[in-house]
Design a protein around this motif. Structure first.
Motif, PDB file in Angstrom:
ATOM      1  N   MET A  29    -108.440 -32.280 -69.599  1.00 55.77           N
ATOM      2  CA  MET A  29    -110.058 -32.326 -69.249  1.00 55.77           C
ATOM      3  C   MET A  29    -110.402 -31.279 -68.240  1.00 55.77           C
ATOM      4  O   MET A  29    -111.177 -30.458 -68.358  1.00 55.77           O
ATOM      5  CB  MET A  29    -110.562 -33.602 -68.952  1.00 55.77           C
ATOM      6  CG  MET A  29    -110.853 -34.674 -70.335  1.00 55.77           C
ATOM      7  SD  MET A  29    -111.389 -36.277 -69.846  1.00 55.77           S
ATOM      8  CE  MET A  29    -113.072 -35.733 -69.254  1.00 55.77           C
ATOM      9  N   ASP A  30    -109.337 -31.386 -67.252  1.00 55.17           N
ATOM     10  CA  ASP A  30    -109.652 -30.515 -65.846  1.00 55.17           C
ATOM     11  C   ASP A  30    -109.292 -29.170 -66.692  1.00 55.17           C
ATOM     12  O   ASP A  30    -110.168 -28.246 -65.998  1.00 55.17           O
ATOM     13  CB  ASP A  30    -108.584 -30.856 -64.924  1.00 55.17           C
ATOM     14  CG  ASP A  30    -108.729 -30.062 -63.616  1.00 55.17           C
ATOM     15  OD1 ASP A  30    -110.005 -30.218 -63.325  1.00 55.17           O
ATOM     16  OD2 ASP A  30    -107.973 -29.639 -63.062  1.00 55.17           O
ATOM     17  N   ARG A  31    -108.371 -28.856 -67.337  1.00 50.82           N
ATOM     18  CA  ARG A  31    -108.100 -27.447 -67.839  1.00 50.82           C
ATOM     19  C   ARG A  31    -109.392 -27.016 -68.704  1.00 50.82           C
ATOM     20  O   ARG A  31    -109.580 -25.883 -68.709  1.00 50.82           O
ATOM     21  CB  ARG A  31    -106.989 -27.496 -68.490  1.00 50.82           C
ATOM     22  CG  ARG A  31    -105.783 -27.270 -67.890  1.00 50.82           C
ATOM     23  CD  ARG A  31    -104.717 -26.813 -69.376  1.00 50.82           C
ATOM     24  NE  ARG A  31    -103.594 -27.632 -69.225  1.00 50.82           N
ATOM     25  CZ  ARG A  31    -102.609 -27.555 -70.264  1.00 50.82           C
ATOM     26  NH1 ARG A  31    -102.651 -26.702 -70.880  1.00 50.82           N
ATOM     27  NH2 ARG A  31    -101.658 -28.461 -70.232  1.00 50.82           N
ATOM     28  N   PRO A 137    -116.127 -29.404 -76.595  1.00 52.13           N
ATOM     29  CA  PRO A 137    -114.562 -29.811 -76.624  1.00 52.13           C
ATOM     30  C   PRO A 137    -114.293 -31.314 -77.226  1.00 52.13           C
ATOM     31  O   PRO A 137    -114.996 -32.129 -76.496  1.00 52.13           O
ATOM     32  CB  PRO A 137    -114.275 -29.633 -75.238  1.00 52.13           C
ATOM     33  CG  PRO A 137    -115.045 -29.204 -74.522  1.00 52.13           C
ATOM     34  CD  PRO A 137    -116.397 -29.091 -75.097  1.00 52.13           C
ATOM     35  N   THR A 138    -113.469 -31.625 -77.955  1.00 55.82           N
ATOM     36  CA  THR A 138    -113.079 -32.580 -78.454  1.00 55.82           C
ATOM     37  C   THR A 138    -111.670 -32.895 -78.336  1.00 55.82           C
ATOM     38  O   THR A 138    -110.871 -32.140 -78.741  1.00 55.82           O
ATOM     39  CB  THR A 138    -113.334 -32.936 -80.229  1.00 55.82           C
ATOM     40  OG1 THR A 138    -114.765 -32.504 -80.294  1.00 55.82           O
ATOM     41  CG2 THR A 138    -113.215 -34.279 -80.586  1.00 55.82           C
ATOM     42  N   ILE A 139    -111.048 -34.314 -77.723  1.00 50.00           N
ATOM     43  CA  ILE A 139    -109.663 -34.458 -77.751  1.00 50.00           C
ATOM     44  C   ILE A 139    -109.665 -35.611 -78.873  1.00 50.00           C
ATOM     45  O   ILE A 139    -110.289 -36.432 -78.520  1.00 50.00           O
ATOM     46  CB  ILE A 139    -109.253 -34.938 -76.310  1.00 50.00           C
ATOM     47  CG1 ILE A 139    -109.445 -33.668 -75.236  1.00 50.00           C
ATOM     48  CG2 ILE A 139    -107.911 -35.301 -76.254  1.00 50.00           C
ATOM     49  CD1 ILE A 139    -109.043 -33.998 -73.785  1.00 50.00           C
ATOM     50  N   ALA A 140    -108.641 -35.331 -79.775  1.00 49.81           N
ATOM     51  CA  ALA A 140    -108.049 -36.380 -80.751  1.00 49.81           C
ATOM     52  C   ALA A 140    -107.157 -37.352 -80.357  1.00 49.81           C
ATOM     53  O   ALA A 140    -106.091 -36.508 -80.105  1.00 49.81           O
ATOM     54  CB  ALA A 140    -108.276 -35.527 -81.897  1.00 49.81           C
ATOM     55  N   VAL A 141    -107.184 -38.597 -80.523  1.00 50.82           N
ATOM     56  CA  VAL A 141    -106.109 -39.232 -80.024  1.00 50.82           C
ATOM     57  C   VAL A 141    -105.842 -40.157 -81.267  1.00 50.82           C
ATOM     58  O   VAL A 141    -106.525 -41.293 -81.551  1.00 50.82           O
ATOM     59  CB  VAL A 141    -106.338 -40.100 -78.874  1.00 50.82           C
ATOM     60  CG1 VAL A 141    -104.944 -41.177 -78.603  1.00 50.82           C
ATOM     61  CG2 VAL A 141    -106.779 -39.499 -77.531  1.00 50.82           C
ATOM     62  N   ASP A 171    -114.288 -23.696 -89.311  1.00 50.81           N
ATOM     63  CA  ASP A 171    -113.456 -23.509 -88.372  1.00 50.81           C
ATOM     64  C   ASP A 171    -113.800 -24.208 -86.994  1.00 50.81           C
ATOM     65  O   ASP A 171    -112.815 -24.408 -86.238  1.00 50.81           O
ATOM     66  CB  ASP A 171    -113.069 -22.075 -88.188  1.00 50.81           C
ATOM     67  CG  ASP A 171    -112.344 -21.428 -89.502  1.00 50.81           C
ATOM     68  OD1 ASP A 171    -111.814 -22.147 -90.073  1.00 50.81           O
ATOM     69  OD2 ASP A 171    -112.239 -20.133 -89.365  1.00 50.81           O
ATOM     70  N   LYS A 172    -115.085 -24.300 -86.716  1.00 46.15           N
ATOM     71  CA  LYS A 172    -115.516 -24.812 -85.644  1.00 46.15           C
ATOM     72  C   LYS A 172    -114.820 -26.227 -85.289  1.00 46.15           C
ATOM     73  O   LYS A 172    -115.005 -26.800 -84.346  1.00 46.15           O
ATOM     74  CB  LYS A 172    -116.890 -24.525 -85.182  1.00 46.15           C
ATOM     75  CG  LYS A 172    -117.314 -22.977 -85.364  1.00 46.15           C
ATOM     76  CD  LYS A 172    -117.419 -22.536 -83.828  1.00 46.15           C
ATOM     77  CE  LYS A 172    -117.989 -21.043 -84.009  1.00 46.15           C
ATOM     78  NZ  LYS A 172    -117.693 -20.364 -83.023  1.00 46.15           N
ATOM     79  N   LEU A 173    -114.909 -26.800 -86.479  1.00 47.88           N
ATOM     80  CA  LEU A 173    -114.627 -28.388 -86.294  1.00 47.88           C
ATOM     81  C   LEU A 173    -113.143 -28.683 -86.165  1.00 47.88           C
ATOM     82  O   LEU A 173    -112.873 -30.026 -86.064  1.00 47.88           O
ATOM     83  CB  LEU A 173    -114.899 -29.136 -87.620  1.00 47.88           C
ATOM     84  CG  LEU A 173    -116.606 -29.027 -87.905  1.00 47.88           C
ATOM     85  CD1 LEU A 173    -117.056 -29.734 -89.162  1.00 47.88           C
ATOM     86  CD2 LEU A 173    -117.209 -30.000 -86.941  1.00 47.88           C
ATOM     87  N   TYR A 174    -112.242 -27.831 -85.974  1.00 48.77           N
ATOM     88  CA  TYR A 174    -110.879 -28.090 -85.496  1.00 48.77           C
ATOM     89  C   TYR A 174    -111.050 -28.846 -84.005  1.00 48.77           C
ATOM     90  O   TYR A 174    -111.741 -28.062 -83.163  1.00 48.77           O
ATOM     91  CB  TYR A 174    -109.873 -27.027 -85.163  1.00 48.77           C
ATOM     92  CG  TYR A 174    -109.574 -26.487 -86.551  1.00 48.77           C
ATOM     93  CD1 TYR A 174    -108.332 -27.379 -87.168  1.00 48.77           C
ATOM     94  CD2 TYR A 174    -109.873 -25.341 -87.125  1.00 48.77           C
ATOM     95  CE1 TYR A 174    -107.842 -26.665 -88.351  1.00 48.77           C
ATOM     96  CE2 TYR A 174    -109.499 -24.801 -88.412  1.00 48.77           C
ATOM     97  CZ  TYR A 174    -108.421 -25.363 -88.918  1.00 48.77           C
ATOM     98  OH  TYR A 174    -108.066 -25.053 -90.120  1.00 48.77           O
ATOM     99  N   PRO A 175    -110.484 -30.157 -83.740  1.00 50.63           N
ATOM    100  CA  PRO A 175    -110.511 -30.821 -82.348  1.00 50.63           C
ATOM    101  C   PRO A 175    -109.765 -29.683 -81.631  1.00 50.63           C
ATOM    102  O   PRO A 175    -108.666 -28.951 -81.894  1.00 50.63           O
ATOM    103  CB  PRO A 175    -109.720 -31.891 -82.527  1.00 50.63           C
ATOM    104  CG  PRO A 175    -109.714 -32.351 -84.113  1.00 50.63           C
ATOM    105  CD  PRO A 175    -110.106 -31.017 -84.644  1.00 50.63           C
ATOM    106  N   THR A 176    -110.433 -29.753 -80.216  1.00 51.14           N
ATOM    107  CA  THR A 176    -109.808 -28.721 -79.257  1.00 51.14           C
ATOM    108  C   THR A 176    -108.212 -28.911 -79.012  1.00 51.14           C
ATOM    109  O   THR A 176    -107.594 -28.078 -79.033  1.00 51.14           O
ATOM    110  CB  THR A 176    -110.514 -28.775 -77.849  1.00 51.14           C
ATOM    111  OG1 THR A 176    -111.816 -28.949 -78.447  1.00 51.14           O
ATOM    112  CG2 THR A 176    -110.330 -27.640 -77.115  1.00 51.14           C
ATOM    113  N   MET A 177    -108.017 -30.298 -78.949  1.00 47.42           N
ATOM    114  CA  MET A 177    -106.617 -30.902 -78.503  1.00 47.42           C
ATOM    115  C   MET A 177    -106.218 -32.141 -79.309  1.00 47.42           C
ATOM    116  O   MET A 177    -107.231 -33.085 -79.616  1.00 47.42           O
ATOM    117  CB  MET A 177    -106.587 -31.279 -76.937  1.00 47.42           C
ATOM    118  CG  MET A 177    -106.806 -30.079 -76.041  1.00 47.42           C
ATOM    119  SD  MET A 177    -106.679 -30.456 -74.396  1.00 47.42           S
ATOM    120  CE  MET A 177    -106.700 -28.931 -73.488  1.00 47.42           C
ATOM    121  N   ALA A 178    -105.240 -32.227 -79.529  1.00 44.82           N
ATOM    122  CA  ALA A 178    -104.727 -33.377 -80.378  1.00 44.82           C
ATOM    123  C   ALA A 178    -103.546 -34.038 -79.479  1.00 44.82           C
ATOM    124  O   ALA A 178    -102.369 -33.414 -78.884  1.00 44.82           O
ATOM    125  CB  ALA A 178    -104.263 -33.043 -81.591  1.00 44.82           C
TER     126      ALA A 178
END
Lengths: 393, 383, 190
Positions: A29-31, A137-141, A171-178
């Motif tokens: 998140m910091d990054r 941004p979205t992080i997916a867990v 394309d914008k809907l790809y989560p930012t991080m998994a």
């Protein structure tokens, strides 16, 4: 390895995987320059105590969780997305942290669209399949190893007003991080572990054989199949303690997701979607049941490709006849499913999964309108769909 | 496939490969919200007229090409990068397109850093944090690995040395592989880059605790090179497809290598390039069999895992995996028209010491993985 | 050594001139506009005569409006379901609920010169669907029926996953379609 005439491959999300990967979330998140997360999840995940793991990761960190939204319905809906968007703005969050299966992530994606399009209602932006504005941004867990939605660009949201499913794909809907952490899937019961694992297997196999196949998605798919063949039975049998198997399956699901997000899926998915819509068969289960029968349907056109999957599935390559080889592959998949049936009672026939015989024509009719058929190696008409369904019944 | 306990992978590049993919570039660029591009192109590529194809693609589009900058095929210097950055500002562009090979790409990356810094000066840190303008890549000279690395090398005239920078923003957001653009590559160049891709993939696989996604890209690259190198050299119908396959392999190898960028062969090839000007592809091709032998004992199990990419036969024991890869490498060397030894390529023995020194300066050098003793041994064996 | 074909080389050098580039784009647009209008006419003629189309269309809601065309600036045609057939409303985008558009002129050219089939073009991501996917599938099925009647067998065999074959009565329908296409064409073009 044949080169296709043209292909695209895109998997822009950052992948962070490891036995304690959750702990990395604050630094991630910091990054991203984010401080306040909105956790999006469902009641089942909360009841399983998984949110506690996430909260523990935030101890002593600069960033925090503002709110845990646990109202994602099993089929994410416009109402849930709108509500989440309101809460997100109210709590002044700057990041979605989706913890759960596909639906939690879809709800977060829906809310994200609402916020980025500066609207209050997702229905106002219906049909905006090509989302141009930048999303938050979205992080997916992921908490199940199967859908691969942590690396896909689609969001399926149920329109409560019109009672239809809306598909957003951009394309914008790809989560930012998994973020893959095996302890997040440790509590999944055996039957669901098996079904979701077969979902991932179906993703990779369909990506490998259908019209959009390309060398890199093939490599993703083969890697996923290897991992699934190695770990699915272990994860089903002994999922609570065998973290290695859980981690293997989580990675496999992600790789399968990356493969099919580009190469798309085919007949198995269109039939499974229809089984879900008409008879409420869980998606992974339907995929697992229909996979071998659908491969038999596609056999005349893609025997060579199906045959190549023999080795990743862990069985000996014998002859040089592609058809024989392909039959071995299908046999191997059936063997795997039978073993899972022995371990957890996973149904192998549609009739055991809650489908009644008289519904099959309706399932077939819904299936032929499914977009996935565009990518199947063979044309599928109503009669063909019905035949495969009858075989699998 | 063995999974490490922890890994991170990031590659934001969208690959668009195949027939008329260049026509698709403006549409895809539009999705990134960019409007006006500065195109950086190498002089000899400019002469081929490929820029016309690019301009044609923009004719029916809301986006446009603001300015075209044609540069000489020389090493990227700070001064050269400044020139591009100035033009970028003057012509009011908002993104960069590199059309050409590794040098066009490095020029664009260096300029992007200067544009991001907005001061005309390079950042003091190798790894900096600032937002750079979006970079798009249209590889035309058969070096498609460059767009997907997060690294740039440029020569600082003031300090009289090469400087290296790392940033995820240096990775091209779009990589367009249009088969028309790589056709003019000569056969020996094609082999050189294919062997380069192979060397980088093999090294990525040998790296301990390798990220499984890297393994996926490396396997795909190896598979494409092994199956297509020979047909890419033959005359005939299949060669276009084979050529496109090698271009893709090179790209995959770049993705693998940018995540596993510590390698004896890569570092040594880079050192050879710095001191003698030898093409890294040729250097990699010469070094690969020797480097492989040096490390195969240590990393046999990892190689065994990836051996499937080299052959279609199933291999289980470590030993046979290494043997299979060795056989496959020998076969490739057999068809390759490139020199097999450093002295055949015009390197003189007295240069080796300086090369070994330069190797330590490259970003691919890693003490915990191999040491200067290994470099010396490799150079000696390959000489 | 690999080389570009002479045609490719000529095209590359011709495109040096901005005038040529504009002309080439213009020519492609004109060709596609004509092809789309012909297609529009074919939609009208085939849906009026073919039994298969009638079956398909019975599932459609009345007044469904869809467009075919090319991004970003056309050409487009808009069509509408009216009664038991499809009617062409006109060129351009006229508030369709669904559109199937190519991402660029070159991709559209490949399909409308029958160099490549619709299925392959979709598989190669050359078109985007805006609107409901299920409805798009229905439109594409009708599109395939239309092509079955319109195009010669060797193209169908090249461009279809499973090449459709026509029965004797269907050939009669085909004849009727060709005859009725004439007035439709006249109507669309003049």
């Amino acid at each position: 390895m044949n080169m296709p005439n043209f292909y695209q491959h895109y998997c822009p999300g950052r992948i962070i995987a490891g036995y304690d990967a959750l702990k990395k979330i604050p630094s991630l998140m910091d990054r991203l320059g984010c401080k306040t997360a909105m956790v999006v999840t469902d009641k089942g995940v909360v009841a399983a105590g998984l949110i506690k793991h996430v909260e523990a990761a935030f101890e002593g960190a600069d960033c925090s969780i503002a709110h845990v939204f646990d109202e994602s319905p099993p089929d994410s809906s416009n109402i849930a997305s709108n509500k989440l968007a309101g809460l997100f703005k109210g709590y002044k969050c700057d990041l979605f942290l989706a913890v759960g299966g596909g639906s939690a992530l879809d709800t977060a994606k829906g809310a994200n669209i609402v916020i980025s399009q500066k609207s209050d209602d997702l229905l106002n932006i219906q049909g905006a399949e090509n989302i141009e504005a930048d999303l938050l941004p979205t992080i997916a867990v992921p908490t199940t190893a199967g859908t691969g939605s942590e690396v896909t660009k689609a969001a399926v949201i149920y329109n409560e007003e019109k009672k239809v499913k809306m598909l957003f794909s951009a394309d914008k809907l790809y989560p930012t991080m998994a973020v893959l952490d095996p302890k997040m899937s440790a509590t999944v019961p055996p039957k669901i572990t098996a079904a979701t694992g077969l979902d991932a297997l179906t993703h990779s196999i369909e990506a490998f054989i259908n019209l959009q196949k390309n060398p890199i998605d093939d490599a993703y798919a083969v890697a996923a199949i290897e991992l699934i063949a190695k770990y699915i039975v272990r994860a089903t049998e002994n999922g609570a303690s065998d973290m290695e198997a859980r981690f293997g399956m989580a990675n496999a699901a992600l790789m399968a997701g990356a493969a099919f997000s580009n190469s798309m899926v085919g007949i198995v998915h269109s039939l499974a979607h229809a089984c879900g819509a008409v008879c409420h068969v869980p998606h992974g289960l339907a995929n697992g049941i229909l996979l071998p029968w659908s491969l038999e349907y596609n056999l005349p056109r893609v025997a060579e490709y199906i045959g190549q999957l023999c080795e990743p599935l862990g069985c000996e390559q014998t002859g040089s006849d592609p058809l024989e080889q392909a039959r071995l592959t299908i046999r191997a998949i059936r063997d795997l499913e039978e073993r899972l049936n022995g371990v957890c009672g996973l149904p192998l026939r549609l009739k055991d999964a809650g489908v009644s015989g008289d519904k099959l024509p309706m399932v077939a009719r819904v299936a032929v309108n499914d977009g996935c058929l565009m990518y199947n190696p063979l044309e599928v008409g109503y009669e063909d769909a019905l035949r495969v369904l009858r075989n699998a019944f | 496939m063995q999974l490490p306990n922890f890994y991170e992978h990031y590659c934001p590049a969208k690959i668009i490969a195949g027939q008329r993919s260049l026509s698709n570039l403006p549409f895809e660029m539009g999705r990134f919200g960019t409007k006006r591009a500065l195109v950086v192109i190498e002089e000899d590529i400019y002469k081929t007229g490929f820029i016309n194809l690019l301009e044609q693609a923009f004719t029916d589009s809301e986006l446009n090409i603001g300015q075209v900058f044609s540069r000489k095929n020389t090493r990227v210097t700070l001064g050269g990068a400044r020139e591009i950055a100035d033009l970028f500002r003057r012509s009011d562009c908002d993104c960069l397109i590199a059309l050409g090979g590794g040098e066009a790409m490095d020029a664009v990356k260096s300029a992007a850093i200067l544009i991001g810094a907005n001061s005309g000066e390079l950042p003091s840190e190798e790894r900096f944090s600032m937002t750079l303008p979006k970079i798009f890549a249209v590889p035309a000279a058969y070096a498609p690995g460059y767009p997907v690395t997060n690294l740039v090398e440029l020569f600082d005239e003031g300090k009289k040395k090469s400087r290296y920078f790392f940033s995820d923003d240096l990775i091209a957001r779009l990589v367009v592989l249009d088969p028309r653009l790589t056709l003019k590559t000569s056969a020996s160049n094609r082999v050189a880059y294919a062997m380069d891709a192979l060397a980088r993939s093999v090294e990525a696989i040998m790296e301990p605790e390798v990220n499984p996604i890297v393994l996926i890209y490396a396997r795909a690259a190896i598979g494409l090179v092994v199956k297509n190198l020979e047909s890419a050299l033959e005359e005939g119908k299949r060669e276009r497809q084979a050529d496109q396959a090698l271009a893709n392999a090179s790209l995959y190898a770049g993705i693998a290598f940018s995540h596993a960028s510590r390698g004896l062969i890569a570092a040594t090839a880079q050192g050879l390039n710095c001191i003698t000007g030898m093409q890294t592809g040729i250097a990699s091709s010469i070094l690969l069999p020797h480097g492989f032998e040096m490390f195969s004992e240590k990393y046999g199990s990892q190689i065994g895992e990836a051996a499937g990419a080299f052959t279609s036969k199933r291999l289980s024991a470590t030993e046979s995996g290494v043997a299979a890869v060795r056989a496959s490498l020998e076969a490739l060397q057999g068809v390759s028209p490139l020199p097999k030894r450093l002295h055949e390529a015009g390197i003189i023995e007295s240069e080796l010491e300086r090369v070994a020194e330069a190797v330590r300066e490259t970003p691919f050098y890693c003490e915990s993985f191999f040491n200067s003793q290994d470099v010396a041994v490799l150079l000696e064996k390959a000489f | 050594m690999l080389e570009l074909t002479r045609f490719e080389k000529t095209m590359i050098s011709a495109r040096k001139f901005p005038v040529w580039r504009r002309m080439e784009t213009k020519a492609k647009r004109v060709y596609l506009a004509m092809a789309l209008r012909t297609f529009g006419a074919a939609f009208e003629a085939v849906t009026a005569s073919s039994k298969e189309c009638e079956n398909e269309l019975s599932q459609w809601e009345e007044g469904r409006r869809f467009a075919l065309g090319v991004e970003p600036s056309g050409p487009y045609i808009t069509l509408e379901k009216k009664g038991r057939k499809i009617r062409m409303i006109g060129t351009g985008l006229k508030e369709p609920v669904l559109s199937i558009v190519f991402k660029n002129l070159d991709s559209a050219m490949m399909v409308y010169t029958t160099y490549m089939g619709v299925v392959q073009a979709t598989a190669e991501n050359r078109a985007v669907i805006r609107g409901d996917n299920g409805k798009a599938m229905e439109v594409i099925r009708v599109l395939e029926i239309i092509m079955t009647y319109l195009l010669p067998g060797f193209i169908l065999r090249k461009n279809f996953r499973t090449a459709p074959t026509l029965s004797a009565p269907q050939y009669l329908v085909m004849l009727r379609i060709y005859v009725s296409l004439v007035p439709s064409l006249v109507k669309t073009f003049f």
